[in-house]
Design an enzyme around this catalytic site. Sequence first.
Site, PDB file in Angstrom:
ATOM      1  N   LYS A   1       0.867  -1.175   0.104  1.00  0.00           N
ATOM      2  CA  LYS A   1       0.047   0.135   0.080  1.00  0.00           C
ATOM      3  C   LYS A   1       0.757   1.362  -0.262  1.00  0.00           C
ATOM      4  CE  LYS A   1      -0.657   0.351   4.765  1.00  0.00           C
ATOM      5  NZ  LYS A   1      -1.163   0.007   6.251  1.00  0.00           N
TER       6      LYS A   1
ATOM      7  N   ARG B   1      -7.162   0.957  17.215  1.00  0.00           N
ATOM      8  CA  ARG B   1      -7.690   0.929  15.731  1.00  0.00           C
ATOM      9  C   ARG B   1      -8.497  -0.177  16.019  1.00  0.00           C
ATOM     10  NH1 ARG B   1      -3.875   1.541  10.525  1.00  0.00           N
ATOM     11  NH2 ARG B   1      -4.439  -0.698  10.392  1.00  0.00           N
TER      12      ARG B   1
HETATM   13  C1  LIG Z   1      -0.215  -0.903   6.683  1.00  0.00           C
HETATM   14  C2  LIG Z   1      -0.187  -2.113   7.367  1.00  0.00           C
HETATM   15  C3  LIG Z   1       0.695  -3.025   7.606  1.00  0.00           C
HETATM   16  C4  LIG Z   1       2.153  -2.640   7.154  1.00  0.00           C
HETATM   17  O1  LIG Z   1       2.654  -1.727   7.999  1.00  0.00           O
HETATM   18  P1  LIG Z   1       4.199  -1.121   7.643  1.00  0.00           P
HETATM   19  O2  LIG Z   1       4.528  -0.438   9.009  1.00  0.00           O
HETATM   20  O3  LIG Z   1       4.353  -0.465   6.440  1.00  0.00           O
HETATM   21  O4  LIG Z   1       4.940  -2.425   7.848  1.00  0.00           O
HETATM   22  C5  LIG Z   1       0.282  -4.031   8.307  1.00  0.00           C
HETATM   23  N1  LIG Z   1      -0.904  -4.262   8.764  1.00  0.00           N
HETATM   24  C6  LIG Z   1      -1.831  -3.540   8.562  1.00  0.00           C
HETATM   25  C7  LIG Z   1      -3.298  -4.018   9.176  1.00  0.00           C
HETATM   26  C8  LIG Z   1      -1.736  -2.346   7.917  1.00  0.00           C
HETATM   27  O5  LIG Z   1      -2.878  -1.425   7.581  1.00  0.00           O
END
Ligand SMILES: *Cc1c(COP(=O)(O)O)cnc(C)c1O
Length: 370
Positions: free
Chosen positions: A36, A131
Amino acid sequence: MGYPFVEIQLDRVAANTRLIVDMCRARSIEVVGVTKGVCADVAIAQAMLDGGVAMLGDARVQNLRRLREAGVNVPLMLLRIPMPSEADEVVRVANCSLVSEFSTLSQLNQAAGKAGVAHDVILMVDMGDLREGVMPQKILPLVQRCMTLQGIRLQGLGANFACYGGLIPTPEILSNLVALNRQIRDAFAVTLPVVSGGSSANLGLLMAGALPAGITQLRIGEGILLGRESLRRNAIPGAYQNALNLCAEVVEVQEKPSVPLGEIAQDAFGQTPVFVDRGTRKRAIAAIGRQDVELTGLTPACPGIDILGGSSDHLILDVSDAATEIVVGSKVCFYMQYGALVHAMISPYVSRVYTGRALLHPAKSDTKGS
Ligand SMILES: *Cc1c(COP(=O)(O)O)cnc(C)c1O
């Protein structure tokens, strides 16, 4: 290739992935490569696969669909808890999703039935970041209800840290998550295979060898893309922090005073700027601005260059002490923080230049061979 662009060194993305995958594998943890941060760029996703991730994950169904349509054929995980209204799309595009609401599980179940597929889910537990997720005392009843759904394959539990509340994952909190999975085993005589322990926020613990046994999966974006853990942004030893850089072209270089001439009111974004008088300085304008990237998340790659500020379309630099001479037409490059990276990758004005590896061809030609 037009400026500005993100220069993407695919071999470095793959090397960062390999480093993290190997560290995780040594502790029997699988890695979901999270795309993402780069808007599910297909070549970057492929570099993550080259680096050995088992699965790819993204917060948006559209992004997962892009990966699928480009021929990516590993399991795909939806990271944002699904909107009920997108259930049909979710089960068609994603193999697995993170879920916290029974009503959504039930929508996914119906959708899976209609589509004739089984959909994997990981139930999210809120371990204190506040969250997504049910509170720990609510997980057993949710598991019980989830097990009545024919189209849903319950894979395990998941948690998130340092996203909203900035909660630090500790060995104690993660052990509590693992313990919940044991409670489920004792209560329902099922062993759920997955305990998805978090994101790049967990990499510090991983490197310290302090992730408790029983965590089976991490979902990693920033660690792979920027070579850092995300709690304190410490560099991961051996990883590249510059696999993705932002490059812009200089359109003006002039000697100017360092304080505006006259009275100061608000700038273009409603802030009243403050200036330090450093005398006359050599200033450059790079043709990039807040429509392209988050300017606060940039660090000049060339030593001696300072970012003075910017507006929608201009970035103003002090290049008096730059290590290489900056002239009109010079290319200036920047390291990006995660927020700046996301913004650059979604801006329609920023193009992408790939190095280090040939671009991915659609998998059809890959799988047929020659
Ligand atoms: C964005 C996200 C991740 C990855 O996060 P990073 O800090 O980029 O490794 C993992 N789990 C969820 C639910 C996320 O939204």
